[in-house]
Design an enzyme around this catalytic site. Structure first.
Site, short mmCIF file in Angstrom:
data_model
loop_
_atom_site.label_atom_id
_atom_site.label_comp_id
_atom_site.label_asym_id
_atom_site.label_seq_id
_atom_site.Cartn_x
_atom_site.Cartn_y
_atom_site.Cartn_z
N HIS A 101 5.01 3.70 7.30
CA HIS A 101 6.14 2.76 7.29
C HIS A 101 6.81 2.80 5.92
O HIS A 101 6.18 3.08 4.90
CB HIS A 101 5.71 1.33 7.63
CG HIS A 101 4.55 0.84 6.84
ND1 HIS A 101 3.25 1.18 7.11
CD2 HIS A 101 4.50 0.05 5.74
CE1 HIS A 101 2.45 0.62 6.23
NE2 HIS A 101 3.19 -0.07 5.38
N HIS A 103 9.10 0.53 3.41
CA HIS A 103 9.55 -0.83 3.11
C HIS A 103 10.99 -0.80 2.58
O HIS A 103 11.32 0.00 1.70
CB HIS A 103 8.70 -1.45 1.99
CG HIS A 103 7.27 -1.68 2.35
ND1 HIS A 103 6.79 -2.91 2.73
CD2 HIS A 103 6.20 -0.85 2.36
CE1 HIS A 103 5.48 -2.83 2.94
NE2 HIS A 103 5.10 -1.58 2.73
P1 AMP Z 1 1.48 -1.72 3.34
O1 AMP Z 1 0.70 -2.58 2.39
O2 AMP Z 1 2.42 -0.77 2.69
O3 AMP Z 1 0.56 -1.04 4.36
O4 AMP Z 1 2.40 -2.71 4.13
C1 AMP Z 1 2.04 -3.38 5.30
C2 AMP Z 1 3.10 -4.42 5.53
O5 AMP Z 1 3.06 -4.78 6.89
C3 AMP Z 1 2.93 -5.70 4.71
O6 AMP Z 1 4.12 -5.94 3.98
C4 AMP Z 1 2.67 -6.76 5.77
O7 AMP Z 1 3.25 -7.99 5.43
C5 AMP Z 1 3.32 -6.15 6.99
N1 AMP Z 1 2.78 -6.55 8.29
C6 AMP Z 1 1.48 -6.53 8.68
N2 AMP Z 1 1.38 -6.89 9.98
C7 AMP Z 1 2.64 -7.14 10.41
C8 AMP Z 1 3.20 -7.56 11.65
N3 AMP Z 1 2.43 -7.81 12.71
N4 AMP Z 1 4.54 -7.70 11.74
C9 AMP Z 1 5.33 -7.45 10.66
N5 AMP Z 1 4.87 -7.06 9.47
C10 AMP Z 1 3.54 -6.91 9.33
#
Ligand code: AMP
Ligand code: ZN
Length: 136
Positions: A101, A103
């Site tokens: 993903h 950001h």
């Molecule tokens: P990372 O630390 O780069 O893996 O980012 C994961 C991101 O996913 C974090 O910013 C979380 O807040 C976000 N996240 C986790 N679960 C969900 C969800 N169900 N819906 C939307 N965002 C999520």
């Protein structure tokens, strides 16, 4: 191309609801549920790739093209002052969800966030050694 126990596979493919900002055949862009700032969003490929290392080059190129478009729209509509693109690979680098993903973090003057690093120093010899290690 989907992984059964992956939450982002389910979100990207619409099996779990999300606040979707955009979607097409290959990607869904959603609002992050733990936002760094107002409008923090995630670009998710609909196919499962754990990280950038696994991502095919054409999908990487398409993700960056989409990021460029979303960054412009979001900055304008949210009246943001700037935007960070952040992409974590591996636990050590801060990745918590093992589905690639990207950001999109809109930035606002005085938003109190620090998406920066602490610069270290490096010698000319070290720079040369690193350059050699990567390029040879
Ligand atoms: P990372 O630390 O780069 O893996 O980012 C994961 C991101 O996913 C974090 O910013 C979380 O807040 C976000 N996240 C986790 N679960 C969900 C969800 N169900 N819906 C939307 N965002 C999520
Ligand atoms: Zn997945």
């Amino acid at each position: 191309m989907r992984k059964d126990d992956c939450i982002f596979c389910k979100i990207a493919n619409g099996e779990i609801p999300s606040k979707t900002l955009y979607q097409d055949e290959n990607f869904r862009v959603i609002l992050d549920l733990g936002p760094a700032t107002r409008g923090h969003a995630l670009i998710l490929p609909k196919a499962h790739y754990a990280n950038l290392y696994e991502l095919p080059e054409d999908t990487a190129a398409a993700a960056m093209k989409l990021a460029k478009r979303m960054a412009g729209t979001m900055t304008e509509k949210l009246h943001a002052d700037g935007l960070n693109l952040v992409q974590n690979n591996g636990e050590t680098a801060g990745q918590t969800v093992m589905h690639f993903h990207l950001h999109l973090i809109p930035r606002y003057k005085d938003d109190g966030q620090h998406i920066l690093w602490k610069p270290n120093t490096v010698s000319e010899e070290e720079l040369e050694e690193i350059q050699k290690q990567i390029t040879e």
